[in-house]
Scaffold this active site. Structure first.
Site, PDB file in Angstrom:
ATOM      1  N   LYS A  10       0.782  -1.493   0.155  1.00  0.00           N
ATOM      2  CA  LYS A  10       0.019  -0.112   0.103  1.00  0.00           C
ATOM      3  C   LYS A  10       0.902   0.762  -0.175  1.00  0.00           C
ATOM      4  CE  LYS A  10       0.942   1.075   4.204  1.00  0.00           C
ATOM      5  NZ  LYS A  10       1.430   2.610   4.348  1.00  0.00           N
ATOM      6  N   ASP A 136      -2.889  -1.962  10.097  1.00  0.00           N
ATOM      7  CA  ASP A 136      -2.741  -1.212   8.960  1.00  0.00           C
ATOM      8  C   ASP A 136      -3.171  -3.351   8.172  1.00  0.00           C
ATOM      9  OD1 ASP A 136      -1.653   1.038   8.084  1.00  0.00           O
ATOM     10  OD2 ASP A 136       0.500   0.127   7.894  1.00  0.00           O
TER      11      ASP A 136
END
EC number: 2.7.1.148
Length: 283
Positions: A10, A136
């Site tokens: 990401k 995350d």
């Protein structure tokens, strides 16, 4: 039985820190999206009640400290699973880079074992479980593009960014998120305009998306690691539309619309930094 799960990296299009929570974590406001740079996670069921992790990286442990191991162990305990699993991870995402490689591996294990062990856990529940492993992980379970708030548990889907190229450059250092977060003084931070990024994504406006990019942690990481700031300046001069640090660093990325221009930025950075990647946004 076995299966493969893709574990994409990401990047943060926007990252803001709103304040410190009573539980010791920070309230965040982040817009994250996935890119076409992925680890490959292979899951093999074992009759013996054990968890084994295999990967070729001297920087990543293969025992209970590994986030993929923790994900498997969490599911085993939570759902009383007596089967074991062999987890093979082919790493392509740089380690300690601000790209959520370990979190994405853990999320891939949660998704994969949910199928292999026939647990029928909803995505929302998998995301809740993922928060026990790392902030995350809920986003990585979801994948795509999202506004992430709280300490990472609130994931609100957003439209995918306009199609573009991403050039990433990671210096030969690792950055500990805990070290950076420990130095945060919220009153002294610069705060990006998260809503502006939401609006840019909703409009599919590439130029406005680039203008709205921002990371409140850059000043702290740049102070501790001046070489990261130098990489950002180099990439800006190389012709990317806008350049930002992902997460707490040290990876710097730039966005470019056209492949020819992306190739020029990539070539320029190759002479300046060891680890450089040219990939697409897939979020």
């Amino acid at each position: 039985m076995f299966l493969y799960e893709k574990a994409p990296a990401k990047i943060n299009l926007s990252l803001d820190i709103l304040g410190k929570r009573q539980d010791g974590f920070h309230d965040v406001e982040m817009i994250m999206t996935t890119i076409d740079l992925s680890d490959r996670v292979e899951l093999h069921l074992l009759e013996k009640d054990t968890i084994k992790v295999s990967l070729e990286s001297r920087f990543v442990p293969n025992d209970e400290r590994n986030l993929a191991y923790q994900a498997a162990n969490l599911l085993k305990k939570e759902y009383q699973v007596s089967q074991g699993v062999f987890i093979k991870i082919d790493k392509s995402i740089p380690v300690s880079a601000g790209l959520a490689g370990g979190s994405s591996d853990a999320a891939a294990v949660l998704r994969g074992l949910n199928k292999l062990w026939n647990l029928n856990i909803s995505t929302e529940k998998l995301m809740q479980l993922g928060l026990c492993i790392g902030s995350d992980v809920p986003f990585c379970v979801y994948n795509g593009t999202a506004l992430v708030t709280g300490r990472g548990e609130q994931v609100i889907p957003l439209p995918a960014p306009p199609s573009c190229w991403v050039i990433l450059a990671k210096p030969n250092i690792g950055v500990s998120s805990k070290t950076i977060f420990h130095q945060i003084n919220v009153e002294e931070l610069w705060h990006p305009n998260t809503q502006r990024m939401v609006d840019a994504l909703s409009a599919g406006d590439f130029a406005e998306m680039c203008e709205a990019m921002g990371n409140a942690l850059e000043s702290i990481t740049f102070y501790n690691y001046p070489e990261v700031a130098r990489i950002k300046e180099k990439m800006k001069k190389s012709g990317a539309y806008n350049v930002l640090m992902s997460g707490s660093g040290p990876t710097i990325y730039g966005l470019v619309e056209h492949e020819g221009q992306a190739q020029r930025v990539y070539n320029s950075m190759r002479g300046f930094c060891d680890e450089v990647y040219m990939v697409r946004i897939i979020g």
